[in-house]
Design a protein around this motif. Structure first.
Motif, short mmCIF file in Angstrom:
data_model
loop_
_atom_site.label_atom_id
_atom_site.label_comp_id
_atom_site.label_asym_id
_atom_site.label_seq_id
_atom_site.Cartn_x
_atom_site.Cartn_y
_atom_site.Cartn_z
N PRO A 59 36.47 29.53 80.46
CA PRO A 59 36.06 29.74 81.87
C PRO A 59 36.73 30.93 82.53
O PRO A 59 36.09 31.70 83.23
N ARG A 60 38.03 31.11 82.28
CA ARG A 60 38.75 32.24 82.88
C ARG A 60 38.19 33.57 82.39
O ARG A 60 38.02 34.52 83.15
N THR A 61 37.84 33.65 81.10
CA THR A 61 37.28 34.87 80.52
C THR A 61 35.92 35.17 81.13
O THR A 61 35.63 36.33 81.48
N ILE A 62 35.08 34.15 81.27
CA ILE A 62 33.75 34.35 81.87
C ILE A 62 33.89 34.83 83.31
O ILE A 62 33.18 35.74 83.74
N ASP A 63 34.84 34.26 84.05
CA ASP A 63 35.10 34.72 85.43
C ASP A 63 35.50 36.18 85.46
O ASP A 63 35.06 36.95 86.32
N GLN A 64 36.34 36.60 84.49
CA GLN A 64 36.76 38.00 84.41
C GLN A 64 35.56 38.91 84.11
O GLN A 64 35.41 39.97 84.72
N ILE A 65 34.73 38.49 83.17
CA ILE A 65 33.54 39.28 82.82
C ILE A 65 32.66 39.46 84.05
O ILE A 65 32.23 40.57 84.36
N MET A 66 32.41 38.36 84.77
CA MET A 66 31.55 38.42 85.96
C MET A 66 32.15 39.37 87.01
O MET A 66 31.43 40.18 87.59
N ALA A 67 33.45 39.27 87.25
CA ALA A 67 34.10 40.12 88.26
C ALA A 67 34.03 41.59 87.84
O ALA A 67 33.75 42.47 88.68
N GLN A 68 34.25 41.87 86.56
CA GLN A 68 34.22 43.26 86.10
C GLN A 68 32.80 43.83 86.15
O GLN A 68 32.60 44.99 86.51
N LEU A 69 31.81 43.01 85.81
CA LEU A 69 30.42 43.47 85.92
C LEU A 69 30.06 43.76 87.37
O LEU A 69 29.40 44.75 87.67
N ASP A 70 30.49 42.88 88.26
CA ASP A 70 30.18 43.02 89.69
C ASP A 70 30.76 44.30 90.29
O ASP A 70 30.24 44.82 91.27
N ARG A 71 31.84 44.82 89.69
CA ARG A 71 32.48 46.04 90.21
C ARG A 71 31.78 47.32 89.76
O ARG A 71 32.03 48.39 90.32
#
Length: 169
Positions: free
Chosen positions: A63-75
């Motif tokens: 879950p933490r990795t998926i959250d990081q991926i989402m945040a990085q994509l959003d930027r």
């Protein structure tokens, strides 16, 4: 086993982007640079004026990795919206495959029988082979391909997964 490996979950991400040169390379590069794996990737233009595309990525992680991926994509600047379809509620996902099978006699008859059961459509035929088109969830396509291996599988082409939220919104 490492804790992160225990919590790895498959996620389908839908990313809406400005349709511009290099965006797919930037997104793939972000995954590569951080050591994230892409299990499936599809891209399609989704507007009449060809300005917006949807990228669907299937990946796995804690879950933490998926959250990081989402945040990085959003930027990323040309990214308009990132949605984790897996976490967003009910969604539909499908894949398309073209499956070439060669055979004669009983193998040919059995290939047609199995194709009928799986609702695969014949899109090309010769006296020695068929090309079937099959759509559905990945596990259905995997099973169809596995059965065709025994009957003369020659070649497979797959699109990768596309997904969409169910319902009105």
């Amino acid at each position: 086993m490492h804790i992160d490996e225990e919590l790895r979950e498959r996620h389908v991400l839908s990313i809406t982007v400005t349709n511009e040169a290099g965006i797919l390379a930037r997104i793939a590069g972000m995954f590569t640079a951080r050591g994230y794996n892409i299990d499936s990737l599809t891209v399609a233009d989704i507007t009449a004026d060809h300005q917006i595309s949807r990228i669907t990525i299937v990946t796995s992680g804690a879950p933490r990795t998926i959250d990081q991926i989402m945040a990085q994509l959003d930027r990323l600047v040309p990214v308009h919206k990132v949605v984790d379809l897996t976490e967003n509620g009910p969604f539909v996902e499908r894949e398309l495959a073209l499956v070439k099978v060669a055979g004669t006699g009983e193998h040919r008859i059995e290939a047609m029988r199995i194709a009928d059961i799986f609702r695969a459509k014949v899109v090309d035929t010769t006296t020695e082979s068929f090309v079937f088109e099959i759509t559905g969830p990945t596990d259905k396509i995997d099973t169809f391909i596995s059965l065709m291996r025994e009957l003369g599988l020659v070649e497979v082409g797959r699109t990768g997964i596309v997904g969409m939220v169910r319902g009105k919104a």
